[in-house]
Scaffold this motif. Structure first.
Motif, PDB file in Angstrom:
ATOM      1  N   ALA A  41      -7.953   4.507   5.957  1.00  0.00           N
ATOM      2  CA  ALA A  41      -7.229   5.758   6.223  1.00  0.00           C
ATOM      3  C   ALA A  41      -6.590   6.338   4.967  1.00  0.00           C
ATOM      4  CB  ALA A  41      -6.173   5.535   7.298  1.00  0.00           C
ATOM      5  N   LEU A  42      -6.062   5.486   4.094  1.00  0.00           N
ATOM      6  CA  LEU A  42      -5.445   5.994   2.867  1.00  0.00           C
ATOM      7  C   LEU A  42      -6.495   6.527   1.892  1.00  0.00           C
ATOM      8  CD1 LEU A  42      -2.599   3.386   2.270  1.00  0.00           C
ATOM      9  CD2 LEU A  42      -2.389   5.736   3.110  1.00  0.00           C
ATOM     10  N   SER A  43      -7.673   5.922   1.884  1.00  0.00           N
ATOM     11  CA  SER A  43      -8.771   6.455   1.056  1.00  0.00           C
ATOM     12  C   SER A  43      -9.121   7.863   1.519  1.00  0.00           C
ATOM     13  CB  SER A  43     -10.010   5.563   1.147  1.00  0.00           C
ATOM     14  OG  SER A  43      -9.774   4.298   0.596  1.00  0.00           O
ATOM     15  N   ALA A  44      -9.280   8.017   2.828  1.00  0.00           N
ATOM     16  CA  ALA A  44      -9.606   9.332   3.388  1.00  0.00           C
ATOM     17  C   ALA A  44      -8.492  10.335   3.109  1.00  0.00           C
ATOM     18  CB  ALA A  44      -9.864   9.215   4.890  1.00  0.00           C
ATOM     19  N   GLU A  45      -7.240   9.906   3.248  1.00  0.00           N
ATOM     20  CA  GLU A  45      -6.105  10.796   3.002  1.00  0.00           C
ATOM     21  C   GLU A  45      -6.056  11.250   1.544  1.00  0.00           C
ATOM     22  OE1 GLU A  45      -1.217  10.693   3.073  1.00  0.00           O
ATOM     23  OE2 GLU A  45      -2.304   9.215   4.266  1.00  0.00           O
ATOM     24  N   SER A  46      -6.320  10.327   0.629  1.00  0.00           N
ATOM     25  CA  SER A  46      -6.264  10.695  -0.794  1.00  0.00           C
ATOM     26  C   SER A  46      -7.355  11.697  -1.156  1.00  0.00           C
ATOM     27  CB  SER A  46      -6.342   9.451  -1.684  1.00  0.00           C
ATOM     28  OG  SER A  46      -7.642   8.908  -1.716  1.00  0.00           O
ATOM     29  N   LEU A  47      -8.529  11.583  -0.544  1.00  0.00           N
ATOM     30  CA  LEU A  47      -9.584  12.574  -0.805  1.00  0.00           C
ATOM     31  C   LEU A  47      -9.291  13.886  -0.098  1.00  0.00           C
ATOM     32  CD1 LEU A  47     -13.019  10.725  -0.871  1.00  0.00           C
ATOM     33  CD2 LEU A  47     -11.572  11.455  -2.760  1.00  0.00           C
ATOM     34  N   ALA A  48      -8.689  13.814   1.076  1.00  0.00           N
ATOM     35  CA  ALA A  48      -8.338  15.043   1.797  1.00  0.00           C
ATOM     36  C   ALA A  48      -7.391  15.898   0.961  1.00  0.00           C
ATOM     37  CB  ALA A  48      -7.714  14.706   3.149  1.00  0.00           C
ATOM     38  N   GLU A  49      -6.566  15.260   0.148  1.00  0.00           N
ATOM     39  CA  GLU A  49      -5.677  16.011  -0.741  1.00  0.00           C
ATOM     40  C   GLU A  49      -6.458  16.870  -1.734  1.00  0.00           C
ATOM     41  OE1 GLU A  49      -1.914  12.876  -0.789  1.00  0.00           O
ATOM     42  OE2 GLU A  49      -3.251  12.940  -2.512  1.00  0.00           O
ATOM     43  N   LEU A  50      -7.722  16.501  -1.985  1.00  0.00           N
ATOM     44  CA  LEU A  50      -8.594  17.267  -2.884  1.00  0.00           C
ATOM     45  C   LEU A  50      -9.552  18.175  -2.105  1.00  0.00           C
ATOM     46  CD1 LEU A  50      -9.601  14.475  -5.437  1.00  0.00           C
ATOM     47  CD2 LEU A  50      -7.699  16.100  -5.580  1.00  0.00           C
ATOM     48  N   GLY A  51      -9.395  18.215  -0.790  1.00  0.00           N
ATOM     49  CA  GLY A  51     -10.270  19.037   0.038  1.00  0.00           C
ATOM     50  C   GLY A  51     -11.596  18.379   0.378  1.00  0.00           C
ATOM     51  N   ILE A  52     -11.661  17.054   0.263  1.00  0.00           N
ATOM     52  CA  ILE A  52     -12.886  16.306   0.558  1.00  0.00           C
ATOM     53  C   ILE A  52     -12.640  15.467   1.805  1.00  0.00           C
ATOM     54  CG2 ILE A  52     -14.509  14.567  -0.286  1.00  0.00           C
ATOM     55  CD1 ILE A  52     -13.622  15.427  -3.165  1.00  0.00           C
ATOM     56  N   ASP A  53     -13.498  15.635   2.811  1.00  0.00           N
ATOM     57  CA  ASP A  53     -13.312  14.943   4.090  1.00  0.00           C
ATOM     58  C   ASP A  53     -14.349  13.837   4.251  1.00  0.00           C
ATOM     59  OD1 ASP A  53     -12.797  14.123   6.661  1.00  0.00           O
ATOM     60  OD2 ASP A  53     -13.321  16.037   7.599  1.00  0.00           O
ATOM     61  N   ILE A  54     -13.891  12.587   4.223  1.00  0.00           N
ATOM     62  CA  ILE A  54     -14.779  11.442   4.483  1.00  0.00           C
ATOM     63  C   ILE A  54     -14.418  10.764   5.802  1.00  0.00           C
ATOM     64  CG2 ILE A  54     -15.290  11.022   2.034  1.00  0.00           C
ATOM     65  CD1 ILE A  54     -13.367   8.530   2.275  1.00  0.00           C
ATOM     66  N   SER A  55     -13.558  11.375   6.585  1.00  0.00           N
ATOM     67  CA  SER A  55     -13.036  10.738   7.792  1.00  0.00           C
ATOM     68  C   SER A  55     -14.117  10.429   8.832  1.00  0.00           C
ATOM     69  CB  SER A  55     -11.932  11.581   8.414  1.00  0.00           C
ATOM     70  OG  SER A  55     -12.438  12.840   8.826  1.00  0.00           O
ATOM     71  N   ALA A  56     -15.221  11.150   8.833  1.00  0.00           N
ATOM     72  CA  ALA A  56     -16.285  10.905   9.812  1.00  0.00           C
ATOM     73  C   ALA A  56     -17.291   9.857   9.343  1.00  0.00           C
ATOM     74  CB  ALA A  56     -17.016  12.212  10.123  1.00  0.00           C
ATOM     75  N   GLU A  57     -17.158   9.400   8.104  1.00  0.00           N
ATOM     76  CA  GLU A  57     -18.085   8.386   7.584  1.00  0.00           C
ATOM     77  C   GLU A  57     -17.869   7.049   8.280  1.00  0.00           C
ATOM     78  OE1 GLU A  57     -20.578   8.861   5.431  1.00  0.00           O
ATOM     79  OE2 GLU A  57     -20.054  10.969   5.148  1.00  0.00           O
TER      80      GLU A  57
END
Length: 130
Positions: A41-57
């Protein structure tokens, strides 16, 4: 192909960063030697801060077929061990581990993300010839 052990954090971050940077010009995959159950979850959150969504991976296991199909294989950290087919370009990235300095949580993950991001940018530049 980016590989780590669980394929829930670092390799997924690297793949997400490369996909964002390459904009479809490079086929990007990630996998794990012992895949976990979910994306960190923290990996996904850190990328979301850059506008990159990996949450569905979803974490995936590395396969011999995927290794043979890859032009470049990058392992993230020293724990992921793979046998790369002859002729395949291979790199290992020893990623910064802020927890060794007492840095935890989202701040840790931002530092990991930034380290991976710089490496992804350098690899992207090599792959596109610039």
């Amino acid at each position: 192909m980016f590989i780590c052990v669980k394929n829930g954090g670092k390799s997924q971050m690297a793949a997400g960063l490369m996909r964002d940077l390459a904009r479809g010009t490079i086929e990007v995959h990630s996998a794990g030697t012992k895949p976990g159950k979910a994306i960190n979850a923290l990996s996904a959150e850190s990328l979301a801060e850059l506008g990159i969504d990996i949450s569905a991976e979803k974490p995936k296991a590395v396969t011999e077929e995927a290794l043979r199909a890859a032009d470049v294989v990058v392992t993230l950290g020293s724990e992921a061990k793979v046998t790369v087919p002859e002729g395949t370009r291979y790199q290992n990235w020893d990623i910064d581990e802020p927890s060794e300095r007492g840095i935890e949580g989202i701040e840790r993950m931002r530092l990991v993300r930034d380290d991976i991001c710089q490496r992804v940018k350098a690899l992207h530049a090599e792959l596109i010839g610039g």
